[in-house]
Design an enzyme around this catalytic site. Sequence first.
Site: not given
Ligand code: ASP
Length: 322
Positions: A12, A55, A87-88
């Site tokens: 993200t 991710s 973050t995932d």
């Molecule tokens: N779905 C996103 C990812 O992990 C969430 C994020 O980056 O906060 O790529």
Amino acid sequence: MAKILIINTGGTIAMSEDHSTGKVSPNGENPLLSSAHLFHLIGDIHTEDLFNLPSPHMQESHMMQLRQRILTAVEEGYTGVVVTHGTDTLEETAYFLELTTNLSIPIVVTGAMRSSNEIGSDGLANLRSSLIVAASPESKDKGVVVVMNDEVHTATYVTKTHTTNVATFQTPTFGPLGLVSKSEVIYFQRLLKQEYYPIEEVQTGVYLLKAYAGMDGLLLDALCEHHAKGVVIEALGAGNLPPATLPALQRCIEAGIPIVLVSRAFNGVTYDVYDYLGGGKQLRQSGVIFTTGLSGQKARLKLSVLLSSGKSLEEIEKAFAC
Ligand code: ASP
């Protein structure tokens, strides 16, 4: 002056929102590439894109490539590395790096909960805090850390706790190592036990199951039949399983598959205290391996790494005991 490499891998933090539809998606050009100049007072900052992946697309092979890039960065004279990541699965990549590198320089992993053009976007703030941490001499020999929302967490125990809130990353049971206050990092504790397993490739075929009331042995039998290399189970409470899982569990153990138990509880560590059918005492006696505070996803990675480095069942048990 600190010489820091920012390695972008996607997520993200590198995405944008389409304001007419609300959809968030990756950009052709990473918006982070043009922001390094904002941080020239922190150090000599260099930025590069290694991947541009959401991710959930991250695999162990990507983690290995990232590890290799970090090792090369050390040879190139960088004194700190910041990895930007979705973050995932951020906590998994960070922990993988913790297990497979043995570096004195700060390795910081960060991301964002809001994309680059969303109101209240946290990407640049997290990047700035991460650079402050990576530039600080205090951050040496701290292992791999995750910096989000002005907190510094050890990669070993940090986890994503909220689907959307910017304060999502927390360290259950143990708490953060420190915090970033304005332009300074302040540490309050340190990770006592650091592990290092140099590996050439990652063993796949290690699976993660979650226990629940009424669980039976079907999934365990399926994993045994498909020659799983290892299984981690998020067990109940201090480390107990429903009795109907036990025959299949025994078949897995007899087939030589390492079975590692963590707790599905958010806080605390597993402990073999209960002596009833499926209780921790009996599970340990039957050959199940207990852990100390790792989450299911971290234990799964650790088991993969241990198997990749050729550890025996006995050595695996010892490695999970610490
Ligand atoms: N779905 C996103 C990812 O992990 C969430 C994020 O980056 O906060 O790529």
